[in-house]
Write a protein that holds these residues in place. Structure first.
Motif, PDB file in Angstrom:
ATOM      1  N   MET A 147       0.824  -1.209   0.000  1.00 47.14           N
ATOM      2  CA  MET A 147       0.000   0.000   0.000  1.00 47.14           C
ATOM      3  C   MET A 147       0.858   1.259   0.000  1.00 47.14           C
ATOM      4  O   MET A 147       0.505   2.262  -0.620  1.00 47.14           O
ATOM      5  N   ARG A 148       2.000   1.215   0.667  1.00 49.93           N
ATOM      6  CA  ARG A 148       2.842   2.404   0.775  1.00 49.93           C
ATOM      7  C   ARG A 148       3.537   2.728  -0.540  1.00 49.93           C
ATOM      8  O   ARG A 148       3.683   3.895  -0.906  1.00 49.93           O
ATOM      9  N   PHE A 149       3.974   1.689  -1.263  1.00 47.61           N
ATOM     10  CA  PHE A 149       4.779   1.926  -2.469  1.00 47.61           C
ATOM     11  C   PHE A 149       4.070   1.485  -3.750  1.00 47.61           C
ATOM     12  O   PHE A 149       4.719   1.279  -4.773  1.00 47.61           O
ATOM     13  N   TRP A 150       2.746   1.338  -3.682  1.00 48.58           N
ATOM     14  CA  TRP A 150       1.997   0.835  -4.825  1.00 48.58           C
ATOM     15  C   TRP A 150       2.212   1.686  -6.079  1.00 48.58           C
ATOM     16  O   TRP A 150       2.404   1.169  -7.172  1.00 48.58           O
ATOM     17  N   ARG A 151       2.185   3.003  -5.927  1.00 42.52           N
ATOM     18  CA  ARG A 151       2.234   3.897  -7.086  1.00 42.52           C
ATOM     19  C   ARG A 151       3.644   4.109  -7.630  1.00 42.52           C
ATOM     20  O   ARG A 151       3.806   4.453  -8.799  1.00 42.52           O
ATOM     21  N   ILE A 152       4.664   3.914  -6.804  1.00 46.72           N
ATOM     22  CA  ILE A 152       6.014   4.296  -7.206  1.00 46.72           C
ATOM     23  C   ILE A 152       6.929   3.120  -7.490  1.00 46.72           C
ATOM     24  O   ILE A 152       7.989   3.305  -8.089  1.00 46.72           O
ATOM     25  N   ASP A 153       6.558   1.920  -7.060  1.00 45.33           N
ATOM     26  CA  ASP A 153       7.458   0.772  -7.209  1.00 45.33           C
ATOM     27  C   ASP A 153       6.753  -0.333  -7.999  1.00 45.33           C
ATOM     28  O   ASP A 153       5.828  -0.972  -7.492  1.00 45.33           O
ATOM     29  N   PRO A 154       7.170  -0.597  -9.246  1.00 44.78           N
ATOM     30  CA  PRO A 154       6.527  -1.663 -10.028  1.00 44.78           C
ATOM     31  C   PRO A 154       6.723  -3.046  -9.433  1.00 44.78           C
ATOM     32  O   PRO A 154       5.894  -3.930  -9.623  1.00 44.78           O
ATOM     33  N   ASN A 155       7.829  -3.255  -8.709  1.00 48.93           N
ATOM     34  CA  ASN A 155       8.034  -4.544  -8.047  1.00 48.93           C
ATOM     35  C   ASN A 155       6.932  -4.829  -7.042  1.00 48.93           C
ATOM     36  O   ASN A 155       6.442  -5.957  -6.926  1.00 48.93           O
ATOM     37  N   VAL A 156       6.539  -3.799  -6.309  1.00 45.92           N
ATOM     38  CA  VAL A 156       5.493  -3.947  -5.309  1.00 45.92           C
ATOM     39  C   VAL A 156       4.162  -4.270  -5.982  1.00 45.92           C
ATOM     40  O   VAL A 156       3.400  -5.123  -5.518  1.00 45.92           O
ATOM     41  N   ARG A 157       3.878  -3.597  -7.088  1.00 45.06           N
ATOM     42  CA  ARG A 157       2.628  -3.879  -7.813  1.00 45.06           C
ATOM     43  C   ARG A 157       2.612  -5.310  -8.327  1.00 45.06           C
ATOM     44  O   ARG A 157       1.585  -5.999  -8.248  1.00 45.06           O
ATOM     45  N   SER A 158       3.737  -5.771  -8.850  1.00 42.21           N
ATOM     46  CA  SER A 158       3.809  -7.143  -9.370  1.00 42.21           C
ATOM     47  C   SER A 158       3.599  -8.162  -8.263  1.00 42.21           C
ATOM     48  O   SER A 158       2.852  -9.138  -8.420  1.00 42.21           O
ATOM     49  N   LEU A 159       4.253  -7.934  -7.125  1.00 37.83           N
ATOM     50  CA  LEU A 159       4.126  -8.859  -6.012  1.00 37.83           C
ATOM     51  C   LEU A 159       2.700  -8.879  -5.472  1.00 37.83           C
ATOM     52  O   LEU A 159       2.136  -9.946  -5.194  1.00 37.83           O
ATOM     53  N   GLY A 160       2.094  -7.694  -5.318  1.00 36.69           N
ATOM     54  CA  GLY A 160       0.725  -7.635  -4.823  1.00 36.69           C
ATOM     55  C   GLY A 160      -0.246  -8.345  -5.749  1.00 36.69           C
ATOM     56  O   GLY A 160      -1.098  -9.134  -5.300  1.00 36.69           O
ATOM     57  N   GLY A 161      -0.122  -8.112  -7.070  1.00 38.76           N
ATOM     58  CA  GLY A 161      -0.992  -8.789  -8.018  1.00 38.76           C
ATOM     59  C   GLY A 161      -0.775 -10.285  -8.033  1.00 38.76           C
ATOM     60  O   GLY A 161      -1.734 -11.066  -8.127  1.00 38.76           O
ATOM     61  N   LEU A 162       0.479 -10.713  -7.920  1.00 37.92           N
ATOM     62  CA  LEU A 162       0.792 -12.139  -7.933  1.00 37.92           C
ATOM     63  C   LEU A 162       0.161 -12.853  -6.744  1.00 37.92           C
ATOM     64  O   LEU A 162      -0.473 -13.913  -6.899  1.00 37.92           O
ATOM     65  N   LEU A 163       0.329 -12.309  -5.552  1.00 38.87           N
ATOM     66  CA  LEU A 163      -0.227 -12.941  -4.355  1.00 38.87           C
ATOM     67  C   LEU A 163      -1.753 -12.919  -4.373  1.00 38.87           C
ATOM     68  O   LEU A 163      -2.405 -13.878  -3.951  1.00 38.87           O
ATOM     69  N   LEU A 164      -2.330 -11.817  -4.859  1.00 40.07           N
ATOM     70  CA  LEU A 164      -3.786 -11.725  -4.924  1.00 40.07           C
ATOM     71  C   LEU A 164      -4.360 -12.744  -5.906  1.00 40.07           C
ATOM     72  O   LEU A 164      -5.343 -13.448  -5.596  1.00 40.07           O
ATOM     73  N   LEU A 165      -3.751 -12.855  -7.083  1.00 37.21           N
ATOM     74  CA  LEU A 165      -4.232 -13.820  -8.070  1.00 37.21           C
ATOM     75  C   LEU A 165      -4.005 -15.250  -7.610  1.00 37.21           C
ATOM     76  O   LEU A 165      -4.854 -16.122  -7.817  1.00 37.21           O
ATOM     77  N   GLY A 166      -2.857 -15.507  -6.967  1.00 39.18           N
ATOM     78  CA  GLY A 166      -2.592 -16.847  -6.463  1.00 39.18           C
ATOM     79  C   GLY A 166      -3.607 -17.277  -5.422  1.00 39.18           C
ATOM     80  O   GLY A 166      -4.091 -18.418  -5.436  1.00 39.18           O
ATOM     81  N   SER A 167      -3.961 -16.367  -4.514  1.00 38.37           N
ATOM     82  CA  SER A 167      -4.993 -16.677  -3.519  1.00 38.37           C
ATOM     83  C   SER A 167      -6.335 -16.933  -4.193  1.00 38.37           C
ATOM     84  O   SER A 167      -7.054 -17.874  -3.838  1.00 38.37           O
ATOM     85  N   ALA A 168      -6.674 -16.090  -5.180  1.00 39.76           N
ATOM     86  CA  ALA A 168      -7.969 -16.221  -5.853  1.00 39.76           C
ATOM     87  C   ALA A 168      -8.082 -17.558  -6.580  1.00 39.76           C
ATOM     88  O   ALA A 168      -9.166 -18.167  -6.605  1.00 39.76           O
ATOM     89  N   VAL A 169      -6.986 -18.050  -7.168  1.00 39.75           N
ATOM     90  CA  VAL A 169      -7.029 -19.328  -7.873  1.00 39.75           C
ATOM     91  C   VAL A 169      -7.489 -20.438  -6.945  1.00 39.75           C
ATOM     92  O   VAL A 169      -8.339 -21.272  -7.309  1.00 39.75           O
ATOM     93  N   PHE A 170      -6.948 -20.471  -5.723  1.00 42.89           N
ATOM     94  CA  PHE A 170      -7.302 -21.548  -4.805  1.00 42.89           C
ATOM     95  C   PHE A 170      -8.670 -21.326  -4.154  1.00 42.89           C
ATOM     96  O   PHE A 170      -9.388 -22.290  -3.891  1.00 42.89           O
ATOM     97  N   TYR A 171      -9.032 -20.072  -3.893  1.00 45.55           N
ATOM     98  CA  TYR A 171     -10.363 -19.828  -3.336  1.00 45.55           C
ATOM     99  C   TYR A 171     -11.451 -20.206  -4.344  1.00 45.55           C
ATOM    100  O   TYR A 171     -12.440 -20.853  -3.991  1.00 45.55           O
ATOM    101  N   PHE A 172     -11.272 -19.810  -5.598  1.00 44.05           N
ATOM    102  CA  PHE A 172     -12.274 -20.115  -6.618  1.00 44.05           C
ATOM    103  C   PHE A 172     -12.170 -21.551  -7.109  1.00 44.05           C
ATOM    104  O   PHE A 172     -13.103 -22.050  -7.725  1.00 44.05           O
ATOM    105  N   GLY A 173     -11.023 -22.200  -6.865  1.00 42.94           N
ATOM    106  CA  GLY A 173     -10.842 -23.564  -7.348  1.00 42.94           C
ATOM    107  C   GLY A 173     -11.471 -24.630  -6.482  1.00 42.94           C
ATOM    108  O   GLY A 173     -11.509 -25.805  -6.883  1.00 42.94           O
ATOM    109  N   ARG A 174     -11.955 -24.275  -5.317  1.00 41.25           N
ATOM    110  CA  ARG A 174     -12.626 -25.257  -4.451  1.00 41.25           C
ATOM    111  C   ARG A 174     -13.870 -25.810  -5.157  1.00 41.25           C
ATOM    112  O   ARG A 174     -14.635 -25.051  -5.764  1.00 41.25           O
ATOM    113  N   PRO A 175     -14.097 -27.106  -5.087  1.00 38.49           N
ATOM    114  CA  PRO A 175     -15.294 -27.678  -5.726  1.00 38.49           C
ATOM    115  C   PRO A 175     -16.598 -27.011  -5.287  1.00 38.49           C
ATOM    116  O   PRO A 175     -17.495 -26.808  -6.111  1.00 38.49           O
TER     117      PRO A 175
END
Length: 405
Positions: free
Chosen positions: A29-57
């Protein structure tokens, strides 16, 4: 149709990736706008969590019933997985760095390719005939179905390519980094290699269907636990550098805080004007306060420091074969003990020239005879407060000076 036990391979990695996201969230949240590494990491973790939450039968069934389309959840989950793959590649590109224009061009290419894959997933699903809802074995059940066959190969190919590239690039960095970062990269490499194993198991089950064999159990019962272990390694890989460094700093602060306790007890009763901190005050702030209290106490003792006492203590410590650094800390500790006694008796030191352990003990160390071979730790930086506190607790030289009148 599904048991609670079957949900475990989905819930555990979802919870772990969510924990990783929560740990990194303040930085994101602190470096979202200024650091692309932070944006990539945040999106990666969010999408990874969503895959398993939505993947439940159970979630798959809810999505299908709410939309009224059989197996509608399949392209949705596969799209999330595909975007997760793209996030992994983008993260790797940001980590590798280089010419900013080249980096932007490469990232644009990655997102374009994987956006096309997502579009292909929805197109092939729309063209396929999948009337029977399959929550656990969709890949093998429809392996020979026109367009659904291409749908399955499309997401498996995109996932395999992303994991292979990510694992290869991260592995090439292992020799360039050390410490907690290297440990985290090792976990990431293992996680992405296991992702390749997940793809291989899935592909073997699908190809078996093409050849008239039945290896559906590989896709249904082996692949989900592998995915769970993959997520565990990937999440630990992202958590470890941050959490490990934080734990190391906390442990170092704790050890210093405990080590300085004898110094604080020695200065007890001196008017240092310290403030009482709330119970929930962070340890780092408590350590700063303890060091400040000691420095204030040393300032209070400045007029009572006797360089002659320190010189005799230094000579005794060296005679006991202490190292020069240990002997200097012992001499500073003796100077503090005698100064506290002099202050309480109201007798200032006779020789005040150059005296004073206050402000970090500059006078006591500077007064040490150079011919003794001991360093003068206070001459530039002040004494090592932890070493002096250790000498107050353990040194027999300090004990002998306590017993002297």
């Amino acid at each position: 149709m599904t048991s609670d036990k079957f949900y475990i391979p989905y819930l555990i990695p979802a919870a772990i990736l969510t924990l990783a996201l929560a740990i990194r969230l303040p930085v994101i949240m602190r470096f979202w706008r200024i650091d692309p590494n932070v944006r990539s990491l945040g999106g990666l973790l969010l999408l990874g969590s969503a895959v398993f939450y939505f993947g439940r039968p159970k979630t798959l069934a809810l999505l299908n019933s709410s939309t009224g389309v059989s197996n509608f959840a399949a392209p949705l989950v596969y799209s999330l997985l595909t975007m997760f793959c793209a996030s992994c590649l983008v993260m790797v590109i940001h980590w590798r760095g280089g010419d900013p224009r080249r980096v932007r061009r490469t990232i644009w290419t990655i997102w374009s390719v994987y956006a096309s894959v997502v579009a292909g997933l929805w197109l092939t699903f729309a063209l396929a005939d999948v009337p029977v809802e399959r929550l656990r074995d969709l890949d093998t059940y429809y392996a020979n179905t026109p367009w659904m066959r291409e749908h399955i190969l499309l997401y498996l190919g995109a996932h395999t390519a992303a994991c292979l590239i990510t694992a290869t690039v991260i592995r090439s960095w292992l020799r360039e980094v050390t410490g907690w970062l290297r440990a985290g990269l090792v976990f990431l490499v293992i996680g992405f290699v296991l992702n390749l194993a997940y793809d291989a198991v899935k592909l073997v089950a699908v190809v078996a269907r093409w050849t008239g064999h039945d290896l559906d159990w590989l896709s249904t019962y082996v692949a989900p636990p592998i995915a769970s272990v993959c997520a565990l390694f990937v999440a630990v890989g992202f958590i470890l550098p941050h959490a490990g460094q934080a734990a190391q700093v906390l442990w170092t602060d704790y050890r210093q805080y405990r080590s300085l306790a004898p110094f604080v007890r020695e200065l007890a009763g001196l008017d240092t004007g310290s403030l009482r901190l709330p119970r929930r005050t962070p340890l780092s702030r408590r350590l700063v306060q303890r060091r400040t209290l000691i420095s204030d106490g040393l300032l209070r003792l400045q007029p009572y420091m006797d360089p002659g006492v320190r010189g005799r203590a230094l000579a005794e410590a060296l005679a006991r074969r202490e190292t020069p650094a240990q002997a200097a800390a012992t001499a500073d500790a003796v100077a503090v003990v005698v100064a506290v006694r002099s202050l309480r008796r109201g007798v200032p030191a006779v020789a005040l020239a150059g005296a004073g352990a206050g402000g970090g003990g500059r006078g006591t160390a500077a007064a040490a005879p150079e011919s003794e071979g001991a360093p003068a730790p206070g001459a530039a930086e002040g004494p090592d407060l932890v070493a002096v506190a250790r000498a107050l607790r353990r040194s027999p030289v300090v004990g002998s000076f306590r017993e002297r009148p």
